[in-house]
Write a protein that holds these residues in place. Structure first.
Motif, PDB file in Angstrom:
ATOM      1  N   LEU A   1      18.401  37.122 -54.589  1.00 35.20           N
ATOM      2  CA  LEU A   1      18.215  36.927 -53.262  1.00 35.20           C
ATOM      3  C   LEU A   1      19.833  37.182 -52.578  1.00 35.20           C
ATOM      4  CD1 LEU A   1      16.429  36.208 -51.156  1.00 35.20           C
ATOM      5  CD2 LEU A   1      17.166  33.685 -51.315  1.00 35.20           C
ATOM      6  N   GLU A   2      20.713  36.449 -53.375  1.00 35.64           N
ATOM      7  CA  GLU A   2      22.252  36.715 -53.008  1.00 35.64           C
ATOM      8  C   GLU A   2      22.658  38.291 -52.948  1.00 35.64           C
ATOM      9  OE1 GLU A   2      24.122  32.460 -54.477  1.00 35.64           O
ATOM     10  OE2 GLU A   2      24.298  34.201 -55.725  1.00 35.64           O
ATOM     11  N   TYR A   3      22.159  38.748 -54.141  1.00 34.35           N
ATOM     12  CA  TYR A   3      22.264  40.298 -54.408  1.00 34.35           C
ATOM     13  C   TYR A   3      21.852  41.003 -53.262  1.00 34.35           C
ATOM     14  CZ  TYR A   3      22.205  44.928 -55.964  1.00 34.35           C
ATOM     15  OH  TYR A   3      22.455  46.245 -56.124  1.00 34.35           O
ATOM     16  N   LEU A   4      20.613  40.770 -52.885  1.00 36.87           N
ATOM     17  CA  LEU A   4      20.103  41.665 -51.930  1.00 36.87           C
ATOM     18  C   LEU A   4      20.458  41.443 -50.573  1.00 36.87           C
ATOM     19  CD1 LEU A   4      16.201  41.533 -53.343  1.00 36.87           C
ATOM     20  CD2 LEU A   4      17.939  43.637 -53.491  1.00 36.87           C
ATOM     21  N   ARG A   5      20.766  40.125 -50.408  1.00 40.29           N
ATOM     22  CA  ARG A   5      21.629  39.872 -48.875  1.00 40.29           C
ATOM     23  C   ARG A   5      22.513  40.624 -48.730  1.00 40.29           C
ATOM     24  NH1 ARG A   5      20.075  33.545 -48.712  1.00 40.29           N
ATOM     25  NH2 ARG A   5      18.046  33.832 -47.684  1.00 40.29           N
ATOM     26  N   PHE A   6      23.607  40.730 -49.867  1.00 43.82           N
ATOM     27  CA  PHE A   6      24.925  41.434 -49.797  1.00 43.82           C
ATOM     28  C   PHE A   6      24.641  42.928 -49.754  1.00 43.82           C
ATOM     29  CE2 PHE A   6      28.067  43.452 -52.711  1.00 43.82           C
ATOM     30  CZ  PHE A   6      29.049  42.998 -51.821  1.00 43.82           C
ATOM     31  N   ALA A   7      23.448  43.245 -50.588  1.00 39.58           N
ATOM     32  CA  ALA A   7      23.337  44.807 -50.334  1.00 39.58           C
ATOM     33  C   ALA A   7      22.859  45.079 -49.137  1.00 39.58           C
ATOM     34  CB  ALA A   7      22.428  45.113 -51.406  1.00 39.58           C
ATOM     35  N   ALA A   8      21.939  44.258 -48.326  1.00 42.29           N
ATOM     36  CA  ALA A   8      21.321  44.821 -47.133  1.00 42.29           C
ATOM     37  C   ALA A   8      22.642  44.649 -45.895  1.00 42.29           C
ATOM     38  CB  ALA A   8      20.551  43.625 -46.596  1.00 42.29           C
ATOM     39  N   GLU A   9      23.806  43.766 -46.220  1.00 45.63           N
ATOM     40  CA  GLU A   9      24.906  43.704 -45.408  1.00 45.63           C
ATOM     41  C   GLU A   9      25.780  45.071 -45.460  1.00 45.63           C
ATOM     42  OE1 GLU A   9      27.040  40.208 -45.944  1.00 45.63           O
ATOM     43  OE2 GLU A   9      28.706  41.169 -45.154  1.00 45.63           O
ATOM     44  N   LEU A  10      25.679  45.509 -46.783  1.00 42.14           N
ATOM     45  CA  LEU A  10      26.584  46.748 -47.270  1.00 42.14           C
ATOM     46  C   LEU A  10      25.638  48.042 -46.493  1.00 42.14           C
ATOM     47  CD1 LEU A  10      27.564  46.531 -50.852  1.00 42.14           C
ATOM     48  CD2 LEU A  10      28.943  46.128 -48.965  1.00 42.14           C
ATOM     49  N   LYS A  11      24.363  47.833 -46.530  1.00 41.59           N
ATOM     50  CA  LYS A  11      23.619  49.193 -45.895  1.00 41.59           C
ATOM     51  C   LYS A  11      23.626  48.937 -44.199  1.00 41.59           C
ATOM     52  CE  LYS A  11      20.898  50.529 -49.631  1.00 41.59           C
ATOM     53  NZ  LYS A  11      19.404  51.019 -49.879  1.00 41.59           N
ATOM     54  N   ARG A  12      24.383  47.880 -43.914  1.00 41.33           N
ATOM     55  CA  ARG A  12      24.565  47.573 -42.310  1.00 41.33           C
ATOM     56  C   ARG A  12      23.262  47.342 -41.618  1.00 41.33           C
ATOM     57  NH1 ARG A  12      29.283  52.025 -40.976  1.00 41.33           N
ATOM     58  NH2 ARG A  12      30.651  51.369 -42.659  1.00 41.33           N
ATOM     59  N   ILE A  13      22.288  46.721 -42.337  1.00 39.66           N
ATOM     60  CA  ILE A  13      21.109  46.552 -41.611  1.00 39.66           C
ATOM     61  C   ILE A  13      21.474  45.092 -40.712  1.00 39.66           C
ATOM     62  CG2 ILE A  13      18.729  45.234 -42.307  1.00 39.66           C
ATOM     63  CD1 ILE A  13      18.911  46.920 -44.789  1.00 39.66           C
ATOM     64  N   PRO A  14      21.112  45.318 -39.709  1.00 45.74           N
ATOM     65  CA  PRO A  14      21.312  44.344 -38.541  1.00 45.74           C
ATOM     66  C   PRO A  14      20.974  42.835 -39.057  1.00 45.74           C
ATOM     67  CG  PRO A  14      20.226  45.976 -37.443  1.00 45.74           C
ATOM     68  CD  PRO A  14      20.290  46.285 -38.942  1.00 45.74           C
ATOM     69  N   LYS A  15      21.943  41.967 -38.898  1.00 44.10           N
ATOM     70  CA  LYS A  15      22.077  40.646 -39.368  1.00 44.10           C
ATOM     71  C   LYS A  15      20.730  39.864 -39.053  1.00 44.10           C
ATOM     72  CE  LYS A  15      25.207  36.736 -40.032  1.00 44.10           C
ATOM     73  NZ  LYS A  15      26.344  36.073 -39.313  1.00 44.10           N
ATOM     74  N   GLN A  16      20.092  40.114 -37.874  1.00 43.58           N
ATOM     75  CA  GLN A  16      18.733  39.255 -37.662  1.00 43.58           C
ATOM     76  C   GLN A  16      17.469  39.910 -38.519  1.00 43.58           C
ATOM     77  OE1 GLN A  16      20.890  40.729 -35.607  1.00 43.58           O
ATOM     78  NE2 GLN A  16      19.702  42.086 -34.231  1.00 43.58           N
ATOM     79  N   GLU A  17      17.663  41.019 -38.978  1.00 44.95           N
ATOM     80  CA  GLU A  17      16.610  41.775 -39.683  1.00 44.95           C
ATOM     81  C   GLU A  17      16.804  41.532 -41.232  1.00 44.95           C
ATOM     82  OE1 GLU A  17      16.417  45.939 -38.702  1.00 44.95           O
ATOM     83  OE2 GLU A  17      16.595  45.343 -36.465  1.00 44.95           O
ATOM     84  N   ARG A  18      17.831  41.147 -41.624  1.00 45.50           N
ATOM     85  CA  ARG A  18      18.214  40.902 -43.230  1.00 45.50           C
ATOM     86  C   ARG A  18      17.300  40.198 -44.035  1.00 45.50           C
ATOM     87  NH1 ARG A  18      24.474  40.236 -42.647  1.00 45.50           N
ATOM     88  NH2 ARG A  18      25.034  42.300 -41.635  1.00 45.50           N
ATOM     89  N   GLY A  19      16.947  38.925 -43.439  1.00 43.05           N
ATOM     90  CA  GLY A  19      16.243  38.217 -44.006  1.00 43.05           C
ATOM     91  C   GLY A  19      14.816  38.662 -44.463  1.00 43.05           C
ATOM     92  N   SER A  20      14.009  39.326 -43.263  1.00 46.26           N
ATOM     93  CA  SER A  20      12.676  39.701 -43.290  1.00 46.26           C
ATOM     94  C   SER A  20      12.874  40.999 -44.208  1.00 46.26           C
ATOM     95  CB  SER A  20      12.177  40.030 -41.936  1.00 46.26           C
ATOM     96  OG  SER A  20      13.016  41.103 -41.180  1.00 46.26           O
ATOM     97  N   GLU A  21      13.995  41.707 -44.174  1.00 47.65           N
ATOM     98  CA  GLU A  21      13.910  43.056 -44.895  1.00 47.65           C
ATOM     99  C   GLU A  21      14.157  42.728 -46.388  1.00 47.65           C
ATOM    100  OE1 GLU A  21      13.366  45.794 -44.358  1.00 47.65           O
ATOM    101  OE2 GLU A  21      14.284  47.331 -45.517  1.00 47.65           O
ATOM    102  N   VAL A  22      14.803  41.673 -46.615  1.00 53.06           N
ATOM    103  CA  VAL A  22      14.906  41.480 -48.161  1.00 53.06           C
ATOM    104  C   VAL A  22      13.791  40.863 -48.630  1.00 53.06           C
ATOM    105  CG1 VAL A  22      15.982  39.521 -49.640  1.00 53.06           C
ATOM    106  CG2 VAL A  22      17.448  40.975 -48.093  1.00 53.06           C
ATOM    107  N   GLU A  23      12.896  40.073 -47.900  1.00 50.71           N
ATOM    108  CA  GLU A  23      11.526  39.546 -48.184  1.00 50.71           C
ATOM    109  C   GLU A  23      10.559  40.777 -48.653  1.00 50.71           C
ATOM    110  OE1 GLU A  23      10.478  36.409 -48.886  1.00 50.71           O
ATOM    111  OE2 GLU A  23      12.660  35.863 -48.838  1.00 50.71           O
ATOM    112  N   ARG A  24      10.621  41.618 -47.505  1.00 54.52           N
ATOM    113  CA  ARG A  24       9.807  42.910 -47.724  1.00 54.52           C
ATOM    114  C   ARG A  24      10.066  43.584 -48.973  1.00 54.52           C
ATOM    115  NH1 ARG A  24       9.568  48.039 -47.126  1.00 54.52           N
ATOM    116  NH2 ARG A  24      11.895  48.248 -46.816  1.00 54.52           N
TER     117      ARG A  24
END
Ligand code: ATP
Length: 298
Positions: free
Chosen positions: A92-115
């Motif tokens: 989970l930590e890694y995917l959240r970090f990767a989502a941040e690096l990919k500049r996925i907007p903060k409010q979408e990161r949680g749902s994107e990681v779940e997806r």
């Protein structure tokens, strides 16, 4: 979708990719087949913008990778040969970090990681440290990372390397299901991995494209030839033992060898196939496709 034109990569005089031309259509699974050192990783690294070409052009969704790298990269999810994982992070930590690096907007990161965890079926492992995961699960985490941002194209460099047979089947199924939504390009030096999942095969040898067709058509052309060349790995003793067994296969002539036979040999010497020329011929066709080292005889 993707256009590669006259692509060249030279490393201090050595040519790794030699005037490569191909295009990739939307919604298909493409296989990049070639022996080690053929130039597959170099080509993929150039397609994803991680490596600059010496010459040539790559366009992804109309965007030139060299001139407009940010836009081109938006369409691509990349799983390199060695996935960029951090062993001391949980999934989970890694995917959240990767989502941040990919500049996925903060409010979408949680749902994107779940997806992406759902798509790659790793939700059960979300709190596990990456270092404690099996190679198969690590590969899924790498795939999940590539899927973040829902890119149209997935580029997967040797996604099945180092996996055990069960993990290979699982990853293969996963790639097939991803292929329903994404255009997928995967590389491998193993023929069966490519033909089992791909709609289209690009055979690369010494940096050059030597064939581009559907697996069915390639098999058909190759059936018309009776020449078979194998490049095999292993000790000399294992090779000699293997060649002895191969002699039991009816209608098969062995002219030369340089090493032992692995998967291909086992298939050919399968008890059920011995003496059955039709089966042997079928298998020989598959075997023949392995000779993608630039020595084709057509
Ligand atoms: N950084 C580098 N410097 C010099 N030569 C390189 C470099 N990277 C790759 N090469 C050479 O370029 C050629 C193509 O390598 P590449 O890694 O693209 O092949 P590949 O088909 O992906 O094989 P593999 O599956 O073994 O990675 C090889 O001859 C390799 O030795």
């Amino acid at each position: 979708m993707i256009e590669v034109k006259e692509l060249v990569k030279r490393y201090s005089g050595n040519i790794a990719v030699d005037h490569l031309n191909f295009h990739v259509e939307k919604g298909q699974i493409y296989g990049f087949l070639g022996p080690n050192g053929a130039g597959k990783s170099t080509t993929m690294n150039m397609m994803t913008g991680y490596l600059a070409p010496t010459e040539g052009q790559i366009r992804i969704n109309g965007h030139d990778v060299a001139e407009d790298p940010m836009e081109a990269r938006k369409s691509i999810g990349y799983l390199p040969e060695i996935p960029p994982l951090y062993p001391d992070m949980t999934v989970l930590e890694y995917l959240r970090f990767a989502a941040e690096l990919k500049r996925i907007p903060k409010q979408e990161r949680g749902s994107e990681v779940e997806r992406v965890m759902g798509e790659t079926r790793i939700k059960d492992m979300e709190n596990r440290l990456i270092r404690h995961l099996s190679k198969g699960y690590k590969q899924r985490v790498g795939l999940a990372q590539a899927l973040l941002g829902d890119p149209e194209v997935l580029i997967l460099d040797e996604p099945m390397v180092g996996l055990d047979p069960k993990q290979i089947i699982e990853i293969r199924e996963l790639i097939r299901s991803l292929g329903k939504k994404h255009t997928v390009i995967l590389s491998s030096h193993i023929l069966s991995e490519i033909t089992s999942v791909c709609d289209h095969v690009l055979i690369i040898s010494h940096g050059k494209l030597v064939a581009s067709d559907t697996p069915e058509n390639l098999s058909r052309y190759m059936k018309e030839s009776d020449a078979l060349e194998l490049t095999v790995r292993g000790s000399r003793a294992a090779c000699e033992e293997a060649m002895e067994l191969l002699k039991q296969v009816k209608g098969l002539e062995v002219k030369t060898t340089t090493a032992s036979l692995e998967e291909v040999f086992l298939e050919l010497t399968d008890e059920e196939n011995n003496g059955n020329s039709e089966d042997v011929e079928e298998n020989a066709v598959s075997v023949e496709e392995l000779k993608s080292d630039g020595k084709e005889e057509q």
